[in-house]
Scaffold this motif. Structure first.
Motif, PDB file in Angstrom:
ATOM      1  N   LEU A  91       0.811  -1.213   0.000  1.00 28.02           N
ATOM      2  CA  LEU A  91       0.000   0.000   0.000  1.00 28.02           C
ATOM      3  C   LEU A  91       0.849   1.270   0.000  1.00 28.02           C
ATOM      4  N   HIS A  92       2.045   1.213   0.579  1.00 27.06           N
ATOM      5  CA  HIS A  92       2.884   2.405   0.686  1.00 27.06           C
ATOM      6  C   HIS A  92       3.531   2.783  -0.640  1.00 27.06           C
ATOM      7  N   ARG A  93       3.486   1.897  -1.640  1.00 23.69           N
ATOM      8  CA  ARG A  93       4.102   2.199  -2.932  1.00 23.69           C
ATOM      9  C   ARG A  93       3.137   3.005  -3.794  1.00 23.69           C
ATOM     10  N   LYS A  94       3.711   3.881  -4.611  1.00 23.53           N
ATOM     11  CA  LYS A  94       2.895   4.725  -5.465  1.00 23.53           C
ATOM     12  C   LYS A  94       2.250   3.930  -6.593  1.00 23.53           C
ATOM     13  N   SER A  95       3.010   3.053  -7.217  1.00 23.33           N
ATOM     14  CA  SER A  95       2.481   2.245  -8.326  1.00 23.33           C
ATOM     15  C   SER A  95       2.988   0.818  -8.203  1.00 23.33           C
ATOM     16  N   VAL A  96       2.122  -0.103  -8.473  1.00 24.27           N
ATOM     17  CA  VAL A  96       2.456  -1.528  -8.378  1.00 24.27           C
ATOM     18  C   VAL A  96       2.063  -2.184  -9.689  1.00 24.27           C
ATOM     19  N   ASP A  97       2.980  -2.944 -10.244  1.00 25.67           N
ATOM     20  CA  ASP A  97       2.693  -3.690 -11.461  1.00 25.67           C
ATOM     21  C   ASP A  97       1.598  -4.714 -11.156  1.00 25.67           C
ATOM     22  N   PRO A  98       0.511  -4.742 -11.926  1.00 24.80           N
ATOM     23  CA  PRO A  98      -0.572  -5.712 -11.621  1.00 24.80           C
ATOM     24  C   PRO A  98      -0.111  -7.162 -11.715  1.00 24.80           C
ATOM     25  N   LEU A  99       0.937  -7.416 -12.498  1.00 20.64           N
ATOM     26  CA  LEU A  99       1.435  -8.792 -12.579  1.00 20.64           C
ATOM     27  C   LEU A  99       2.102  -9.239 -11.280  1.00 20.64           C
ATOM     28  N   TYR A 101       0.734  -9.179  -8.375  1.00 23.97           N
ATOM     29  CA  TYR A 101      -0.272  -9.969  -7.659  1.00 23.97           C
ATOM     30  C   TYR A 101      -0.426 -11.353  -8.276  1.00 23.97           C
ATOM     31  N   VAL A 102      -0.330 -11.435  -9.603  1.00 24.74           N
ATOM     32  CA  VAL A 102      -0.451 -12.733 -10.270  1.00 24.74           C
ATOM     33  C   VAL A 102       0.673 -13.661  -9.830  1.00 24.74           C
ATOM     34  N   PHE A 103       1.907 -13.174  -9.902  1.00 24.84           N
ATOM     35  CA  PHE A 103       3.047 -14.024  -9.564  1.00 24.84           C
ATOM     36  C   PHE A 103       3.071 -14.378  -8.081  1.00 24.84           C
ATOM     37  N   ALA A 104       2.739 -13.420  -7.232  1.00 29.86           N
ATOM     38  CA  ALA A 104       2.807 -13.676  -5.801  1.00 29.86           C
ATOM     39  C   ALA A 104       1.706 -14.633  -5.335  1.00 29.86           C
ATOM     40  N   VAL A 105       0.488 -14.449  -5.855  1.00 29.99           N
ATOM     41  CA  VAL A 105      -0.610 -15.337  -5.452  1.00 29.99           C
ATOM     42  C   VAL A 105      -0.378 -16.751  -5.976  1.00 29.99           C
ATOM     43  N   LEU A 106       0.042 -16.864  -7.237  1.00 30.59           N
ATOM     44  CA  LEU A 106       0.285 -18.195  -7.787  1.00 30.59           C
ATOM     45  C   LEU A 106       1.496 -18.871  -7.152  1.00 30.59           C
ATOM     46  N   ALA A 107       2.400 -18.087  -6.580  1.00 23.39           N
ATOM     47  CA  ALA A 107       3.522 -18.699  -5.864  1.00 23.39           C
ATOM     48  C   ALA A 107       3.035 -19.504  -4.663  1.00 23.39           C
ATOM     49  N   SER A 108       1.963 -19.024  -4.023  1.00 19.50           N
ATOM     50  CA  SER A 108       1.410 -19.783  -2.892  1.00 19.50           C
ATOM     51  C   SER A 108       0.813 -21.107  -3.354  1.00 19.50           C
ATOM     52  N   THR A 109       0.175 -21.101  -4.534  1.00 18.25           N
ATOM     53  CA  THR A 109      -0.357 -22.366  -5.052  1.00 18.25           C
ATOM     54  C   THR A 109       0.760 -23.327  -5.452  1.00 18.25           C
ATOM     55  N   CYS A 110       1.913 -22.789  -5.862  1.00 23.49           N
ATOM     56  CA  CYS A 110       3.045 -23.652  -6.187  1.00 23.49           C
ATOM     57  C   CYS A 110       3.549 -24.398  -4.958  1.00 23.49           C
ATOM     58  N   VAL A 111       3.521 -23.729  -3.811  1.00 28.94           N
ATOM     59  CA  VAL A 111       3.926 -24.389  -2.565  1.00 28.94           C
ATOM     60  C   VAL A 111       2.968 -25.533  -2.241  1.00 28.94           C
ATOM     61  N   ASP A 223      -0.451  -9.273 -21.772  1.00 28.61           N
ATOM     62  CA  ASP A 223       0.088  -8.034 -21.228  1.00 28.61           C
ATOM     63  C   ASP A 223       1.578  -7.882 -21.543  1.00 28.61           C
ATOM     64  N   LEU A 224       2.339  -8.971 -21.437  1.00 24.95           N
ATOM     65  CA  LEU A 224       3.772  -8.902 -21.718  1.00 24.95           C
ATOM     66  C   LEU A 224       4.046  -8.706 -23.205  1.00 24.95           C
ATOM     67  N   LEU A 225       3.241  -9.296 -24.060  1.00 30.26           N
ATOM     68  CA  LEU A 225       3.436  -9.129 -25.494  1.00 30.26           C
ATOM     69  C   LEU A 225       3.174  -7.693 -25.936  1.00 30.26           C
ATOM     70  N   ARG A 226       2.377  -6.959 -25.205  1.00 33.04           N
ATOM     71  CA  ARG A 226       2.109  -5.556 -25.540  1.00 33.04           C
ATOM     72  C   ARG A 226       3.223  -4.623 -25.088  1.00 33.04           C
ATOM     73  N   ARG A 227       4.085  -5.094 -24.216  1.00 26.73           N
ATOM     74  CA  ARG A 227       5.168  -4.252 -23.718  1.00 26.73           C
ATOM     75  C   ARG A 227       6.349  -4.271 -24.690  1.00 26.73           C
ATOM     76  N   PRO A 228       7.203  -3.234 -24.675  1.00 27.03           N
ATOM     77  CA  PRO A 228       8.365  -3.205 -25.588  1.00 27.03           C
ATOM     78  C   PRO A 228       9.367  -4.311 -25.273  1.00 27.03           C
ATOM     79  N   ARG A 229      10.028  -4.775 -26.303  1.00 26.41           N
ATOM     80  CA  ARG A 229      10.996  -5.859 -26.155  1.00 26.41           C
ATOM     81  C   ARG A 229      12.296  -5.362 -25.511  1.00 26.41           C
ATOM     82  N   GLU A 230      12.996  -6.305 -24.896  1.00 26.75           N
ATOM     83  CA  GLU A 230      14.282  -6.007 -24.276  1.00 26.75           C
ATOM     84  C   GLU A 230      15.383  -6.404 -25.261  1.00 26.75           C
ATOM     85  N   LEU A 231      15.769  -5.486 -26.148  1.00 24.17           N
ATOM     86  CA  LEU A 231      16.711  -5.782 -27.222  1.00 24.17           C
ATOM     87  C   LEU A 231      18.016  -5.024 -27.010  1.00 24.17           C
ATOM     88  N   PRO A 232      19.139  -5.636 -27.341  1.00 27.32           N
ATOM     89  CA  PRO A 232      20.413  -4.916 -27.283  1.00 27.32           C
ATOM     90  C   PRO A 232      20.537  -3.935 -28.454  1.00 27.32           C
TER      91      PRO A 232
END
Length: 412
Positions: A91-99, A101-111, A223-232
Motif C-alpha cells: 500500500l505504501h508504494r505509489k504504483s504496483v505492477d498488476p502482474l 499480484y499474479v506471480f505472488a498469489v500463484l507462488a502460494s499455489t506452487c507451494v 500483457d507482456l506481449l504488448r510491452r516493448p521488447r528487451e533488445l540490445p
C-alpha cells in the motif's frame, strides 16, 4: 426366535424401507457416528498403535466433515487472503505492477503443489489428503505429481525472480513469457485430460479453480506481449550484413531448422498413434516404445493432440522464421513455445517413469534409452531455438530503410 427378531429388528435393517421409516434411523445412525468420532478424537492414546489409530480416526472424522463445496470455499478463501495480505504489504508504494499480484498469489499455489507431490511420493504425510478426496483426486496420478514438482520448483523460482526484478526496477519480460508458456501448457493439457479421462465422471467444485489458473497466465502473456521488447543495441549495418546471409551460411540456424523438421515428423507420428492409426509403424511404436500413450488418465493423449494441432503449426512457423529475415515475432513466440514444450515434456517423461504409472504403461527396458533420447531432444530443440533468439537477435530484427532513417535524423 424368528418372531423375536421380527418384533425387535436391527435398526440398520430398516434403512431399506420406505422414506418415512428411513429418515429417523438415518439421523440416529448419523448421531452415533458423530459420537464415535468425537470419542475417538478425545480418547487418550497409550502406545504407538493406539496413537496411530487415534490419528487415523481424527483424519477420517475431519474428512467426513468436509464437503466438496467446503473445500472449494476453503481454497478460494485462502487465495483471497493471500491477495489481501499482498495488497496491504504494498500500500505504501505509489504504483504496483498488476502482474505482481499474479506471480505472488500463484507462488502460494506452487507451494501447495509441491506439498502434494512430496506427500504422494511419501516424503511427508497428512497435509493434503482431505483436498484430494473431496477436491481434486486426480492430483494423485503420476502425470499430476510431476506437474506439481514443476510448479513447486521451476515456476515457483521463476515467480520469485520476477517479483525481485519488479522490486528492483529491472526488466523481466523474457522470463515472464517463458513462465506464461509453461503455465498455459500446464492447464491446456490438465483441464481437458481431467474431463475426458477416467476422473471425468467424478468432478468436484474445486475443479473450476483451474479455469482461473488458465486465465491468469493467458492475461499475463497478452500483457507482456504488448510491452516493448528487451533488445540490445545493434548497428543497422551489422543487422543488414547478417540478414544477407543464406541459411547454408548460418550453421546454427541450419541445425535448428533440421531439428525442428525432425521434431515435426515426431509430432505427427505420436499424434497419429493417439488417434488410433492402424499403420504398422504406429502399432509398433505404442507397444514397443511408448505404451504410456495408452494410459486411461488421458493426459498423455491430450498432450500429443495439443502438440499435433498447436505445436506442429508453431514449429512450421519457426522454420519459416529461421529462413526469412526480419521476423520479429520469433523473439517472443520462441520463448512461449520453449516454456510450453519444456513443461509438457517434463511431465510426459516423468509420468512415464513414475511408480504410480501401471507397469504395463511404462517404457520397456529394452527401449528405455532410445525413448529417453528422443524425448529429451524433442524438449531441447525449442529451448535451443529460444536461446539462439535471445543471444543473437540481429537476424530477426526489422531494419529501418535508409531514406526513412535519414529523414528521422533531419527532423531531429
Amino acid at each position: 426366535m424368528s418372531q423375536e427378531l421380527k418384533l425387535f429388528p436391527d435398526p440398520r435393517a430398516l434403512l431399506g424401507g420406505t422414506l418415512s421409516e428411513k429418515k429417523p434411523f438415518q439421523r440416529f445412525l448419523g448421531h452415533l457416528e458423530r459420537i464415535d468420532c468425537f470419542m475417538a478424537t478425545r480418547k487418550p492414546a497409550k502406545g504407538l498403535q493406539q496413537q496411530k489409530w487415534c490419528g487415523e480416526q481424527r483424519r477420517s472424522c475431519h474428512q467426513r466433515a468436509l464437503t466438496p463445496g467446503a473445500v472449494l470455499v476453503f481454497a478460494m478463501a485462502s487465495l483471497l487472503s493471500v491477495f489481501v495480505l499482498l495488497h496491504l504489504a504494498v500500500l505504501h508504494r505509489k504504483s504496483v505492477d498488476p502482474l505482481f499480484y499474479v506471480f505472488a498469489v500463484l507462488a502460494s499455489t506452487c507451494v501447495v503443489g509441491l506439498t502434494n507431490a512430496l506427500e504422494q511420493d511419501r516424503y511427508i504425510s497428512g497435509f493434503v489428503d482431505f483436498y484430494l478426496q473431496k477436491g481434486e483426486p486426480y492430483l494423485g496420478t503420476a502425470y499430476c505429481i510431476m506437474m506439481c514438482y514443476w510448479e513447486g520448483i521451476v515456476q515457483f523460482i521463476l515467480q520469485l525472480l520476477m517479483v525481485r526484478q519488479m522490486s528492483s526496477g529491472r526488466p523481466y519480460r523474457s522470463m515472464g513469457l517463458f513462465w506464461a508458456g509453461s503455465a498455459i501448457a500446464n492447464q491446456v493439457v490438465f483441464i481437458p485430460g481431467i474431463v475426458i479421462g477416467k476422473y471425468g465422471t467424478s468432478l468436484y467444485p474445486a475443479f473450476w479453480l483451474n479455469i482461473l489458473f488458465l486465465l491468469l497466465p493467458v492475461w499475463t502473456a497478452v500483457d507482456l506481449l504488448r510491452r516493448p521488447r528487451e533488445l540490445p543495441v545493434i548497428p543497422a549495418d551489422k543487422v543488414e550484413a547478417v540478414q544477407m546471409k543464406g541459411l547454408l551460411l548460418r550453421p546454427i540456424d541450419l541445425i535448428l531448422t533440421l531439428a525442428l523438421l525432425v521434431a515435426m515428423a515426431f509430432t505427427v507420428l505420436r499424434g497419429a498413434v493417439v488417434l488410433d492409426c492402424r499403420h504398422d509403424i504406429c502399432f509398433s511404436y505404442i507397444y514397443h516404445y511408448e505404451p504410456y500413450l495408452k494410459d486411461n488418465v488421458a493426459f498423455p493423449k491430450v498432450m500429443m493432440l495439443v502438440f499435433l494441432f498447436y505445436g506442429l503449426p508453431l514449429m512450421a512457423a519457426c522454420v519459416y522464421g529461421l529462413c526469412t529475415p526480419g521476423c520479429t515475432w520469433m523473439l517472443d513466440w520462441t520463448l512461449l513455445f520453449a516454456g510450453a514444450m519444456t513443461q509438457a515434456q517434463w511431465c510426459h517423461i516423468g509420468g512415464s517413469l513414475h511408480s504410480r504409472t501401471p507397469f504395463t504403461y511404462r517404457i520397456p527396458s529394452d527401449a528405455w534409452w532410445p525413448v529417453m533420447w528422443m524425448n529429451l531432444l524433442y524438449m531441447a530443440a525449442p529451448l535451443m531455438l529460444a536461446l539462439r533468439c535471445i543471444i543473437r537477435p540481429d537476424f530477426f530484427m526489422s531494419v529501418v530503410p535508409k531514406g526513412q532513417a535519414n529523414h528521422e535524423k533531419k527532423t531531429q
